[in-house]
Structures are given as structure tokens and as C-alpha cells.
Design an enzyme around this catalytic site. Sequence first.
Site, PDB file in Angstrom:
ATOM      1  N   HIS A 192      67.861  35.557  33.888  1.00  0.00           N
ATOM      2  CA  HIS A 192      66.620  36.504  33.792  1.00  0.00           C
ATOM      3  C   HIS A 192      65.452  35.879  34.462  1.00  0.00           C
ATOM      4  O   HIS A 192      64.521  36.556  34.408  1.00  0.00           O
ATOM      5  CB  HIS A 192      66.765  37.254  32.484  1.00  0.00           C
TER       6      HIS A 192
ATOM      7  N   SER B  76      69.191  29.986  33.917  1.00  0.00           N
ATOM      8  CA  SER B  76      69.158  31.301  33.158  1.00  0.00           C
ATOM      9  C   SER B  76      69.036  32.329  34.295  1.00  0.00           C
ATOM     10  O   SER B  76      68.035  32.234  34.901  1.00  0.00           O
ATOM     11  CB  SER B  76      68.235  31.266  31.971  1.00  0.00           C
TER      12      SER B  76
ATOM     13  N   GLN C 116      63.321  26.982  34.682  1.00  0.00           N
ATOM     14  CA  GLN C 116      62.352  27.363  35.326  1.00  0.00           C
ATOM     15  C   GLN C 116      62.371  26.607  36.745  1.00  0.00           C
ATOM     16  O   GLN C 116      61.486  27.040  37.363  1.00  0.00           O
ATOM     17  CB  GLN C 116      60.901  27.018  34.648  1.00  0.00           C
TER      18      GLN C 116
ATOM     19  N   CYS D  11      53.626  32.159  18.360  1.00  0.00           N
ATOM     20  CA  CYS D  11      52.468  32.661  17.683  1.00  0.00           C
ATOM     21  C   CYS D  11      53.507  33.030  16.280  1.00  0.00           C
ATOM     22  O   CYS D  11      54.547  33.366  16.208  1.00  0.00           O
ATOM     23  CB  CYS D  11      52.485  34.444  18.223  1.00  0.00           C
TER      24      CYS D  11
ATOM     25  N   GLY E 190      69.893  30.517  29.195  1.00  0.00           N
ATOM     26  CA  GLY E 190      69.370  29.128  28.943  1.00  0.00           C
ATOM     27  C   GLY E 190      69.305  28.348  27.464  1.00  0.00           C
ATOM     28  O   GLY E 190      69.712  27.143  27.386  1.00  0.00           O
ATOM     29  N   THR E 191      69.306  29.463  26.671  1.00  0.00           N
ATOM     30  CA  THR E 191      69.363  28.800  25.317  1.00  0.00           C
ATOM     31  C   THR E 191      70.853  28.170  25.034  1.00  0.00           C
ATOM     32  O   THR E 191      70.906  27.148  24.379  1.00  0.00           O
ATOM     33  CB  THR E 191      69.046  29.665  24.264  1.00  0.00           C
TER      34      THR E 191
HETATM   35  N1  PLP Z   1      64.456  26.983  28.799  1.00  0.00           N
HETATM   36  C1  PLP Z   1      63.389  27.261  29.338  1.00  0.00           C
HETATM   37  C2  PLP Z   1      62.319  26.051  30.165  1.00  0.00           C
HETATM   38  C3  PLP Z   1      62.838  28.261  29.500  1.00  0.00           C
HETATM   39  O1  PLP Z   1      61.708  28.760  29.941  1.00  0.00           O
HETATM   40  C4  PLP Z   1      63.524  29.484  28.748  1.00  0.00           C
HETATM   41  C5  PLP Z   1      63.173  30.829  28.582  1.00  0.00           C
HETATM   42  O2  PLP Z   1      62.331  31.335  27.951  1.00  0.00           O
HETATM   43  C6  PLP Z   1      65.019  28.707  28.240  1.00  0.00           C
HETATM   44  C7  PLP Z   1      65.136  27.758  28.360  1.00  0.00           C
HETATM   45  C8  PLP Z   1      65.675  29.798  27.373  1.00  0.00           C
HETATM   46  O3  PLP Z   1      66.407  30.725  28.236  1.00  0.00           O
HETATM   47  P1  PLP Z   1      67.037  31.948  27.801  1.00  0.00           P
HETATM   48  O4  PLP Z   1      65.980  32.989  27.712  1.00  0.00           O
HETATM   49  O5  PLP Z   1      67.982  32.559  28.683  1.00  0.00           O
HETATM   50  O6  PLP Z   1      67.982  31.599  26.295  1.00  0.00           O
END
Ligand code: PLP
Length: 391
Positions: A200, A198, A178, A325, A74-75
Site C-alpha cells: 500500500h 509493503s 518507504q 499520538c 510491512g509490519t
Molecule cells: N515500515 C515503514 C518504514 C513504514 O512506513 C510502514 C508503514 O507505515 C511499515 C513499516 C508498516 O507497513 P504496513 O503498514 O504494510 O504494515
Amino acid sequence: MGFMRRVYLDNNATTPVLPEVFEAMRPYFAEQFGNASSIHHHGQETRAAVERARESVAALLGCRASEIVFTSGGTEGDNFAISGLARAGDHIISSTIEHHAVLNSCKHLEAMGCELTYVPVDSRGLVDPDDVRRALRSNTKLITIMMANNETGVLQPVEEFGKIAAEADVYFHTDAVQAAGKVPIDVKRIGCDLLSISGHKLHAPQGVGALYVRKGTILEPMFYGGSHERSRRAGTENVPGIIGLGKATELAREALERGDLAQMSAMRDRIEQKILSEVEATGVNGEGAPRVPNTTNIHFDYIEGEALVIALDLKGLAVSTGAACSSGAIEPSHVLTAMGLPPEIARASLRFSLGKQNTAEDVDFALSLLPQTVARLRELSPVYNRTAVSP
Ligand code: PLP
């Protein structure tokens, strides 16, 4: 140490790889190890498997296989979509409740000379499409607003944003990390140009994802190298990961078609009903907004969410606060504070997120622990005065 039951209700952080997904991936580690770019038998075998996985991902999103770019997650998808389009001088519209993958991409672009507008949300966590329309400028290049929030599960009216973007002739990206596998997704209906998912978060492994790139959309690549992924994403493909993502998206599509997620939302509703009826001074964050079926975010007033997470973990239940955190100081969640929650209520909030592996017994276990654990922490709380909150 004896056996300790552990229940995991933190599936918005990550999900376990489903057995079927793991089995689909297994041959691609050793027997079918070829580089998908090689022209010999070994390469052709993995190439065919990668392309089948691309078809599965495309089927979940309602697009063509050629519009899917595999990423590391996702990132990367969020960064690629946003940085791939924006140039210095461009204006971008985002929201105050985005994941940091989007928010920090936007912050970086601000530092590089882009103009940013972060539209607010109401108390339910919803963006008002009129705010998006009003934010448009002559130099607006992109609207990037998430489909489902990771902390609250709240679903945004993305189709409205898609219409606004189309009318104004600006690009629309949505972070659907999500949402994928939890609600139907159709990129045509949403009207987006870019959509990230993403692996996972939907029972495929960590470190793989996909970005939908509408045909004709030109993105500046993030990586320079070979001509993989139609020159959009250089680097030898993560074949086992891609196969896992393909299998997970196939299973997700079948489950959505069968209506399996009704069971999950019933479990989620049971968590909410039981907690709200048995534990005083609690409430659901995002109540009244459309939400994905697996997530609930509940505030337990007079309690430090972090302390509750630790107390529950000691008893075998894994949940989370969703709050970032930093250096020991617990910052209240930017999502919950953007919804207008006072910092102490935001800090008193916990996220419960279900996955396909969770059973009714898992929920029973969680619900058997919560009232007593909350009561115990409140006994220790200097600010909790039972008589003040009892009816
Ligand atoms: N965007 C959202 C809404 C997420 O919940 C996450 C995951 O934490 C990400 C992006 C990032 O995805 P990834 O962990 O695959 O980089």
C-alpha cells in the site's frame, strides 16, 4: 454541501490503488477465485498468476522469484525477519529512527533475552556506518536498519551496512517499505539478507507485502499451518492482493527505468522552495541528506503541527505530522528528536508526501493554502512574536 476540492499529500501513510493495478486484480475476486494450492484448473490458474506476480516483485528487487515470500505487509515482513532470526542471548543492532514495526519487534526481543544496540543518527537523520561497525559484538546476529525513513524520506547508506554485515558474518535486514518504487533497489548491491516491502505504499492495496529472503537464510516461521510459500508463511494466499502487488511493482520498475520520478522530486522541491521563501521560521528536516523523491518534512516554528494538520484538512488538504499520538498527549516524533530537534520544533513539523496520482495543480493548491493558514495560526499563538523572527 457544495463540492470541496480535496488534495491528498500523505502518500507515505498510504497510496491509492492505481487503476491499472485495480484492473489487474479484478478477475481474481470472482472469476478466477481458485485456491492457489488446489490441483484442478481453478487452482492452477491462480497459482500461475501468483508466480507471475512473484517474478515482478523479484524483478523490482533484483532477486530470484524463489527468494520472495508474500506477507500481509510491512509490519509482518519486519517482524518475520527480526523475530525469525533472533534467539535469546543474541545481540541485534538497529537504529533510533526505525518504524515501530522494527522498534517494537526489537523491544519485544529485548524482553525475550536479546541484547539490543540502537545506533544514533546525525542532524540530517543519517546513521554513521562506523557506529554500526563499533556496535558489533561477538554475539551479534543481525543488523536491522531501514533504507528510507517514513517521516523524512532520508535514505541510509545501506550498502555500507551490507559490507559491514558481510565482513562480520552477521545478517542484515532492511525495511525498504518507504524506498520501494521511489528509488532503485538491488538486494545484491545492498548486500542484505532480508528486505521488507509493503503494497500500500506503492499503489497496491493495503494488507499485502513481500519479504526478500536470501537463498539459504533460515527463518523461524511466524505462522504454523500448511506448506504455503515453501513452508515459510502458512495460510492461503491473498491472491488479489498479490496480483495487485505484482502489477504495482511492475509499474514501479517501469517508472524508475523511464526516470519518471524526476517530475516528482521537482514537485517536492517546489513545495520546499515556495514554503521556505514565503513562510518565515521554517526549515526542512533532513536537508542535506539523500532522500526519496516524494517526501519532505518541514518545521513551521511556533505552531503545533497537529493544529496545522487540522486547519489544512478543513480546507481540503491532507498532510500529516508523522508523530505518534497517545491518549490525547502529542508526543514529539522519535525520528525528529533523534535528529536533535528540540521537542517544540519536532512538534511543529509536517510531512508532505507525493504519490503517482498527484499533479502540479495539487501542489499549487497546497501552496495556495499554506502561507495564509500558517499566518492565521501564528496570529493565535502566544509564543509567536513576529518582530522577533523578522530580519
Ligand atoms: N515500515 C515503514 C518504514 C513504514 O512506513 C510502514 C508503514 O507505515 C511499515 C513499516 C508498516 O507497513 P504496513 O503498514 O504494510 O504494515
